[in-house]
Design a protein around this motif. Structure first.
Motif: not given
Length: 183
Positions: A21-23, A28-33, A38-39, A48-49
Motif C-alpha cells: 500500500p502506498m500509504a 516506511l520511507l519516513t521511518g527510514l529518516g 510521496t507516492t 523522497f528527500t
C-alpha cells in the motif's frame, strides 16, 4: 545538503501479489529518516528527500531490506536522483512531445548496459517499434503500446537482462517523476 530521489519498485501491486500500500510505503520511507515522502500511482513510484552523499545503490538496498522486513517479501528497487531523471527525460532520442505517453517507455537498469548485450536481437524485425540505449536506461518506442509490443517481450528476455535489475515506466510517469523530484 539534501537531494530528492525517486524510488522505482519492481513488480508490486500487479496480479494480486506483492501488495505494498502506498500509504505504508510513505510511512516506511519516513521511518527510514527520509523527508517529503510521496507516492505516484499504485505501481511503486515514491519520491523522497535524503541527505546527499548516501548514494542511489545504498538507498535502494536500505529500502529493499525495509520492505522485506515490513511486508515479508523481497522487492527489487532502483533509486534515481532528480537530476538523473531529468537527464533521462531530456536525452530522449524519440520525439516525446509528439507521442502519447503509452507509446514511449523507459526501462531503468541497476547498472550500465552495453549495446553488445542486444547485438543478437534483429531490431529491424520489430519495426516500426524501436529502442535506443541511454545511461542505465533503455528507451522503447512502441506505437501500439507496451501491451501489444513484440519488441518489449524480446527485450525482457532474461538473457538480455542477466545480472541487472530492470523496471519500466511509461513516458508520462518518467516526466512526472522528473517533475516531482524538482524539475
Amino acid at each position: 545538503m539534501e537531494i530528492t530521489y525517486a524510488a522505482l519498485l519492481r513488480g508490486i501491486n500487479v496480479g494480486g501479489g506483492k501488495k505494498v500500500p502506498m500509504a505504508e510505503l510513505r510511512d516506511l520511507l519516513t521511518g527510514l529518516g527520509h523527508t517529503g515522502a510521496t507516492t505516484y500511482l499504485q505501481s511503486g513510484n515514491a519520491v523522497f528527500t535524503a541527505a546527499s552523499g548516501t548514494g542511489e545503490d545504498a538507498l535502494a538496498a536500505e529500502l529493499e531490506t525495509a520492505i522485506e522486513e515490513r511486508f515479508g517479501f523481497r522487492v527489487d528497487c532502483l533509486v534515481r536522483s532528480g537530476p538523473y531523471l531529468r537527464s533521462v527525460r531530456d536525452a530522449c532520442p524519440f520525439p516525446a512531445g509528439r507521442l502519447e505517453g503509452r507509446q514511449l517507455h523507459v526501462t531503468f537498469f541497476s547498472g550500465p548496459v552495453a549495446a553488445d548485450r542486444f547485438a543478437a536481437l534483429d531490431a529491424d524485425a520489430f519495426r516500426p517499434e524501436e529502442f535506443r540505449l541511454g545511461d542505465r536506461a533503455l528507451y522503447l518506442y512502441a506505437p501500439e503500446g507496451l501491451g501489444r509490443s513484440k519488441l518489449a517481450v524480446a527485450l525482457s528476455r532474461p538473457a538480455l537482462n542477466r545480472g541487472l535489475v530492470a523496471t519500466s515506466r511509461n513516458w508520462n510517469t518518467v516526466r512526472k517523476l522528473a517533475e516531482l523530484t524538482g524539475g
